[in-house]
Scaffold this motif. Structure first.
Motif, mmCIF file in Angstrom:
data_model
loop_
_atom_site.group_PDB
_atom_site.id
_atom_site.type_symbol
_atom_site.label_atom_id
_atom_site.label_comp_id
_atom_site.label_asym_id
_atom_site.label_seq_id
_atom_site.Cartn_x
_atom_site.Cartn_y
_atom_site.Cartn_z
ATOM 1 N N MET A 150 13.013 39.948 82.290
ATOM 2 C CA MET A 150 12.885 38.965 83.369
ATOM 3 C C MET A 150 11.448 38.447 83.405
ATOM 4 S SD MET A 150 13.061 39.539 87.435
ATOM 5 C CE MET A 150 14.656 40.275 87.360
ATOM 6 N N LYS A 151 11.361 37.161 83.532
ATOM 7 C CA LYS A 151 10.038 36.556 83.652
ATOM 8 C C LYS A 151 9.984 35.774 84.955
ATOM 9 C CE LYS A 151 9.126 35.878 78.720
ATOM 10 N NZ LYS A 151 8.950 34.839 77.669
ATOM 11 N N ALA A 152 8.775 35.742 85.515
ATOM 12 C CA ALA A 152 8.589 34.972 86.740
ATOM 13 C C ALA A 152 7.300 34.182 86.635
ATOM 14 C CB ALA A 152 8.540 35.883 87.953
ATOM 15 N N GLY A 153 7.335 32.991 87.127
ATOM 16 C CA GLY A 153 6.134 32.178 87.115
ATOM 17 C C GLY A 153 6.034 31.395 88.405
ATOM 18 N N ILE A 154 4.810 31.203 88.849
ATOM 19 C CA ILE A 154 4.644 30.420 90.072
ATOM 20 C C ILE A 154 3.756 29.209 89.792
ATOM 21 C CG2 ILE A 154 4.930 32.380 91.610
ATOM 22 C CD1 ILE A 154 1.871 32.353 91.989
ATOM 23 N N GLY A 155 3.963 28.193 90.591
ATOM 24 C CA GLY A 155 3.108 27.028 90.521
ATOM 25 C C GLY A 155 3.006 26.424 91.898
ATOM 26 N N TYR A 156 1.924 25.792 92.209
ATOM 27 C CA TYR A 156 1.815 25.119 93.497
ATOM 28 C C TYR A 156 0.859 23.957 93.371
ATOM 29 C CZ TYR A 156 -1.674 28.893 93.532
ATOM 30 O OH TYR A 156 -2.652 29.781 93.171
ATOM 31 N N SER A 157 1.015 23.002 94.247
ATOM 32 C CA SER A 157 0.248 21.781 94.134
ATOM 33 C C SER A 157 -0.082 21.272 95.531
ATOM 34 C CB SER A 157 1.077 20.714 93.384
ATOM 35 O OG SER A 157 0.444 19.463 93.463
ATOM 36 N N ARG A 158 -1.243 20.679 95.645
ATOM 37 C CA ARG A 158 -1.638 20.061 96.905
ATOM 38 C C ARG A 158 -1.541 18.545 96.822
ATOM 39 N NH1 ARG A 158 -5.528 24.202 96.532
ATOM 40 N NH2 ARG A 158 -5.500 25.654 98.303
ATOM 41 N N ARG A 159 -1.025 18.027 95.714
ATOM 42 C CA ARG A 159 -0.937 16.567 95.567
ATOM 43 C C ARG A 159 -0.184 15.981 96.754
ATOM 44 N NH1 ARG A 159 -2.209 14.362 90.682
ATOM 45 N NH2 ARG A 159 -2.614 15.850 88.987
ATOM 46 N N ARG A 160 -0.602 14.793 97.145
ATOM 47 C CA ARG A 160 -0.008 14.184 98.332
ATOM 48 C C ARG A 160 1.336 13.548 98.031
ATOM 49 N NH1 ARG A 160 -4.081 13.843 102.214
ATOM 50 N NH2 ARG A 160 -2.338 13.481 103.642
ATOM 51 N N ASP A 161 1.489 13.104 96.795
ATOM 52 C CA ASP A 161 2.764 12.487 96.426
ATOM 53 C C ASP A 161 3.787 13.584 96.121
ATOM 54 O OD1 ASP A 161 4.317 9.990 95.406
ATOM 55 O OD2 ASP A 161 4.528 11.518 93.819
ATOM 56 N N GLY A 162 4.928 13.436 96.705
ATOM 57 C CA GLY A 162 5.939 14.480 96.578
ATOM 58 C C GLY A 162 6.365 14.707 95.148
ATOM 59 N N GLY A 163 6.634 13.615 94.452
ATOM 60 C CA GLY A 163 7.091 13.742 93.073
ATOM 61 C C GLY A 163 6.030 14.409 92.212
ATOM 62 N N GLU A 164 4.793 13.956 92.397
ATOM 63 C CA GLU A 164 3.709 14.523 91.582
ATOM 64 C C GLU A 164 3.477 15.989 91.919
ATOM 65 O OE1 GLU A 164 0.308 12.109 92.183
ATOM 66 O OE2 GLU A 164 1.215 10.332 91.239
ATOM 67 N N ALA A 165 3.516 16.280 93.214
ATOM 68 C CA ALA A 165 3.312 17.678 93.617
ATOM 69 C C ALA A 165 4.427 18.558 93.063
ATOM 70 C CB ALA A 165 3.263 17.771 95.136
ATOM 71 N N GLY A 166 5.652 18.057 93.159
ATOM 72 C CA GLY A 166 6.779 18.822 92.639
ATOM 73 C C GLY A 166 6.652 19.025 91.147
ATOM 74 N N ARG A 167 6.284 17.940 90.432
ATOM 75 C CA ARG A 167 6.143 18.055 88.969
ATOM 76 C C ARG A 167 5.072 19.073 88.612
ATOM 77 N NH1 ARG A 167 4.755 13.055 87.628
ATOM 78 N NH2 ARG A 167 6.875 12.408 87.176
ATOM 79 N N GLU A 168 3.931 18.972 89.300
ATOM 80 C CA GLU A 168 2.819 19.867 88.970
ATOM 81 C C GLU A 168 3.202 21.326 89.216
ATOM 82 O OE1 GLU A 168 -1.917 19.663 89.531
ATOM 83 O OE2 GLU A 168 -0.796 19.625 91.421
ATOM 84 N N ALA A 169 3.806 21.580 90.379
ATOM 85 C CA ALA A 169 4.165 22.963 90.709
ATOM 86 C C ALA A 169 5.230 23.487 89.756
ATOM 87 C CB ALA A 169 4.662 23.022 92.149
ATOM 88 N N ALA A 170 6.245 22.665 89.481
ATOM 89 C CA ALA A 170 7.341 23.104 88.621
ATOM 90 C C ALA A 170 6.854 23.347 87.201
ATOM 91 C CB ALA A 170 8.460 22.067 88.638
ATOM 92 N N ARG A 171 6.010 22.453 86.725
ATOM 93 C CA ARG A 171 5.553 22.611 85.345
ATOM 94 C C ARG A 171 4.675 23.852 85.192
ATOM 95 N NH1 ARG A 171 4.649 16.362 83.247
ATOM 96 N NH2 ARG A 171 6.896 15.902 83.181
ATOM 97 N N GLN A 172 3.845 24.086 86.241
ATOM 98 C CA GLN A 172 3.040 25.323 86.187
ATOM 99 C C GLN A 172 3.955 26.543 86.109
ATOM 100 O OE1 GLN A 172 0.479 25.627 89.575
ATOM 101 N NE2 GLN A 172 -0.540 23.662 89.172
ATOM 102 N N ALA A 173 4.964 26.567 86.935
ATOM 103 C CA ALA A 173 5.849 27.731 86.988
ATOM 104 C C ALA A 173 6.621 27.884 85.678
ATOM 105 C CB ALA A 173 6.806 27.593 88.170
ATOM 106 N N CYS A 174 7.157 26.766 85.200
ATOM 107 C CA CYS A 174 7.982 26.823 83.996
ATOM 108 C C CYS A 174 7.143 27.160 82.764
ATOM 109 C CB CYS A 174 8.716 25.509 83.794
ATOM 110 S SG CYS A 174 10.015 25.248 85.022
#
Lengths: 598, 374
Positions: free
Chosen positions: B1-25
């Protein structure tokens, strides 16, 4: 937190378990408390006597794949994780099963025992309430649909609490705000009703059924048989039930029977039984003075005999009506025999009674004076029981004796009046034949003399000519004056005038000599006449003479429905009927007589 | 099992989601399940859409909260993603919350999860709308279906303390007035739950309450009794008093679940954050900072201690508890307790879900830590 405080808190929650309105709701409470307070992971509640029958309520068991939870409980009963208690103290309410990982501590078991008992109490109370509720509902259904008994419940404030359809109808309940004042407004007598109600509330016992009258705003009265039943529900609480049956029909029947038992059916006055009962009562009470007036309708038998009992009854009703208005409310007027009446005047001395008697006689006779009807008169007597030693019956006897003396004096006077009435009525009713009687008398005398009659016989023939139709006073006018042909029934009624005339004539000494002649004047020579079918010389000669001269006069007089026949045609008709309807010898004499007269 | 986290403070929702998801993935490859935590400022649909794109078809469960708990502290605005890959099996469900039928809502959720999974046991991570009524009832309904073989943990979704609207998410979409959940199998969880509040004074009897409103305490108007207990109560500042002096309701073992008084109502009653049992015993609760901090460490350590090989952690921290400690203070203790090797992500919640024993309870002013691993 100290466990003792936690235990107390849990105890409070357990003890405050209450029924939330349904078994499912109660189970939700059990699950909430069991899971939050004790950390249980499964709850099974088997109800053996649920409102809807046996029930099985579970929580946390969906994935057990169990069909028979009773078996599951039995299988796990001995496991340390399980807590199982039968619910009900002597009553098999059901079973509570709880399950907790690691099991329950002794302290938890002790609390859960209390919880189980509280749950059983709540369930038992609920079942009891449910039974009571269902019993109440059954009772309510029965009461509400009770077809004859009106049930009305008022609470301790007098407000409407329960009632059924019969009560709506009987008491006129139209809105929920109806209350004691509305009831009180219609019960008669009100004061006695209030007293009865006070007694019920004071003793706490139901009143025996009593008869009360209800009178609504429109004045409609109904009788009810009503019981008042107190319902005690604690100090200042409860109320009163009124259970009533409409007995108006029964009361009316009773009233009618009572009326009939003391009243005379024909006149509506009191009857002889009641009259005597009152006499006895007055004697027993010793009230004095008491006067009695007795009076008798003069000539009633004559009227009954001659004009029929219907006319006699009308006469009696008239006299009763007049008498009923002549006396005080406290006086008792009774019909004590066929034509005998009596009045009891409590407190009236002889002088007052005599004045009342005079007023009565005058009022009765005034009718005859005011109109063309049958003359009416009464003979009356007065008796007074002045002292206690004298009985009212003795006073009655004296009044009766006096009345008979008076009656003897009035007999001829009354008969004369009635005869006069009859003659006047005959003249009035027989207007079609104005001069008829005189012509008959003249013709009859001629024919009588021609066949050798003289003296008394000619006088009787003349009287017969004048009164032979006196019986027509008893024939209804619509038959007597009918312009067209009569029906068979009408003809039969018309024929009655012969016998009626006979009876009338026999009742008056002046007419008695011609009574038999009147009876025979419609008999035929050949026996086809009426009323007795006499023939030939069985028919009195005078009646045979009258038959011929009457037929001749009738044919030669105008009638509304035909013109008068010429003399010759009338003679021819007489000759044609000679030997059948008429005496052929007399017809021959009459024809010769007519020819001779030209 | 692997786990990864990501988080973003970007103001744009799409960008914040992309940044956090990509970090985690980037740490796990293609995930089987993603947790998505956001704050209220974002276009939630845009965030979800982007995260779903970057997690490439993974199951997803998510929630909006008053802040994102990260190893670096609390993000008051931001997006966080925790991605799980490996032998993890996940099913998700999103059902509307019927306020008059909380148990039925929980049952529908349980049936939806179980029908999408063949797992005989597991853990349900659940995010009910934190403003909904009777979440405890919903949890009892969920447990009735899932049973003790599935642990329930999670938190009430929230906003930035405006108490207006919150959102719940799965890969199926974004909803409000709903409850989102993921059933996870193939992963062991260790659970820690605690608050550190202590009772003060004599007990109070909740003599009349319904749902989230206490009408009477000790058979008197609730606000008057509460004011008497806390001293000079300024009704205008009631939430502040409520935050510092919650009510605690004890179980038979002496453990408390906490209830947050939210406002004093004109009729003299008190509205709470969460439903409260009627005819129960409550205590006015007080806190000592050190106690709260100590419990924070204990909760995280206890959760970690239950898992042989911890791989990740989820933290659901009551927003007002976090506020009392100071944003980031408690979260730092969690990080220290879990250690650098355990990535974790969490949410500042409006109420927390965790069992003391088997059945899930709904808490206030509590910290819940779930450590996943093998």
């Amino acid at each position: 937190m100290e466990t003792s405080f936690a235990e107390l808190a849990a105890l409070y929650e357990i003890a405050s378990l209450d029924f939330p309105g349904s078994e499912k709701g109660l189970f939700r409470e059990v699950v909430e408390k069991a899971s939050r307070l004790f950390g249980v992971r499964r709850v099974i509640l088997l109800l053996h006597a649920g409102v809807g029958g046996r029930a099985c309520l579970t929580w946390g068991c969906s994935r057990l794949g169990v069909d028979d939870y009773r078996a599951y409980v039995e299988q796990n009963r001995s496991l340390p994780e399980a807590y199982v208690r039968e619910l009900g103290n002597g009553v098999d309410l059901g079973l509570l099963y709880l399950e907790k990982k690691g099991g329950f501590s002794p302290r938890e078991v002790r609390l859960l025992d209390i919880f189980s008992r509280r749950l059983a109490e709540v369930l038992q109370a609920h079942y009891l309430q449910d039974r009571v509720r269902r019993a109440n509902e059954r009772f309510k259904v029965v009461v509400e649909n009770s077809p004859m008994v009106a049930v009305l419940g008022l609470d301790h404030r007098g407000k409407l609490a329960q009632w059924n359809r019969e009560a709506e109808e009987l008491f006129g309940i139209v809105k929920a705000s109806w209350g004691f004042k509305d009831l009180l407004r219609q019960v008669v007598p009100r004061d006695r009703f209030k007293e009865a109600l006070r007694e019920v509330l004071r003793t706490g016992r139901a009143s025996p059924p009593g008869e009360w009258m209800l009178q609504n705003r429109a004045g409609v009265r109904r009788w009810v048989l009503m019981s008042i039943v107190p319902v005690y529900e604690g100090a200042g609480q409860g109320g009163v039930f009124f259970m009533a049956v409409d007995i108006t029909a029964r009361k009316e029947a009773e009233e009618r029977l009572r009326y009939l038992s003391v009243r005379d059916a024909l006149t509506g006055l009191y009857n002889r039984n009641y009259f005597e009962e009152v006499m006895q009562r007055l004697d027993a009470e010793g009230q004095r003075p008491v006067s009695v007036i007795t009076f008798d309708v003069d000539g009633l038998k004559l009227v009954n005999d001659c004009l029929g009992h219907a006319e006699g009854d009308r006469l009696l009703r008239h006299v009763a009506a007049v008498a009923g208005k002549c006396f005080r409310d406290e006086d008792l007027v009774a019909r004590i025999g066929g034509d005998e009446f009596a009045v009891i005047l409590p407190g009236a001395g002889y002088a007052n009674a005599a004045r009342a008697c005079a007023r009565l006689v005058e009022a009765v006779e005034a009718r005859g004076k005011r109109g063309p009807g049958l003359p009416v008169a009464v003979s009356a007597g007065v008796g007074t029981a002045q002292a206690v030693e004298e009985s009212v019956y003795e006073a009655f006897k004296r009044a009766d004796d006096g009345m008979y003396r008076e009656k003897l004096r009035n007999t001829n006077r009354v008969a004369g009046r009635i005869l006069g009435f009859c003659m006047a009525a005959l003249q009035e009713k027989d207007f079609l034949a104005t001069g008829h009687a005189e012509r008959l008398a003249a013709l009859g005398e001629q024919l009588g003399r021609a066949v050798g009659l003289a003296g008394d016989e000619l006088d009787r023939l003349a009287l017969l000519a004048r009164v032979h139709d006196i019986g027509k006073v008893g024939v209804p006018a619509h038959i007597l004056f009918k312009p067209g042909p009569l029906t068979k029934e009408e003809r039969d009624e018309m024929k009655r005038h012969v016998e009626l005339g006979y009876r009338l004539a026999r009742s008056f000494p002046e007419l008695a000599p011609v009574a038999d002649l009147i009876l025979q004047h419609h008999e035929w020579w050949n026996g086809q006449g009426y009323p007795r079918g006499l023939k030939g010389e069985e028919i009195n000669l005078l009646s045979r003479i009258l038959a011929i001269v009457e037929a001749y006069d009738a044919m030669t007089s105008d009638r509304p429905y035909r013109k008068a026949l010429p003399h010759k045609a009338a003679i021819a008709e007489l000759q044609r009927c000679a030997g059948t309807q008429f005496d052929p010898r007399l017809v021959g004499v009459f024809v010769r007589l007519m020819r001779r007269n030209g | 099992m692997k786990a990864g986290i990501g988080y973003s403070r970007r103001r744009d929702g799409g960008e914040a989601g992309r940044e956090a998801a990509r970090q985690a993935c980037a740490q796990v490859g293609k995930p089987a399940l993603a947790f998505l935590f956001t704050t209220e400022e974002y276009d939630q649909a845009a965030v979800l859409s982007q995260v779903l794109e970057d997690t490439r078809g993974a199951r997803l469960v998510g929630a909006c909260g008053a802040g994102i708990v990260t190893p670096e502290g609390v993000l008051r605005e931001g997006v966080g993603v925790l991605a799980l890959a490996g032998e993890v099996e996940a099913a998700t469900a999103l059902v509307s919350f019927a306020p008059e039928e909380p148990e039925a809502t929980g049952r529908r959720l349980g049936e939806a999860l179980l029908s999408a999974s063949s797992a005989p046991e597991g853990t349900v991570i659940v995010f009910p709308d934190g403003l909904a009524g009777n979440i405890a009832g919903m949890l009892r309904g969920l447990y009735d279906v899932a049973g003790p073989d599935f642990k329930c943990v999670g938190g009430g979704t929230g906003d930035n303390l405006r108490f207006m609207a919150t959102c719940q998410m799965t890969e199926a979409g974004v909803a409000s007035n709903a409850v989102a959940a993921a059933l996870i199998a193939g992963c062991s969880f260790g659970l820690g739950v605690g608050h550190g509040w202590k009772p003060v004074g004599s007990p109070l009897i909740i003599t009349r309450a319904r749902d989230r409103v206490i009408y009477e305490l000790d058979e008197r108007p609730a606000t008057a009794v509460y004011a008497q207990r806390v001293g000079d109560l300024d009704v205008e500042r009631f939430p502040e008093y409520g935050m510092r002096h919650p009510l605690g309701i004890a179980d038979a073992s002496g453990r408390f679940i906490i209830r947050d008084p939210l406002l004093a109502r004109p009729d003299g009653s008190i509205q709470l954050m969460t439903e409260v049992p009627s005819r129960a015993v409550a205590y006015l609760m007080q806190y000592e900072r050190e106690e709260l901090l100590g419990v924070t460490q204990e909760v995280a350590a206890a959760a970690k201690g239950q898992v042989r090989k911890p791989r990740f952690a989820l933290a659901f921290h009551c927003v007002s508890r976090s506020l009392l400690l100071g944003y980031g203070v408690g979260e730092r203790i969690i990080r220290e307790a879990l250690g650098e090797s355990v990535p974790f992500l969490g949410l500042l919640t409006f109420g927390e879900v965790a069992p003391y024993d088997d059945a899930p309870l709904f808490h206030n002013k509590t910290l819940v830590v779930a450590v996943g691993g093998e």
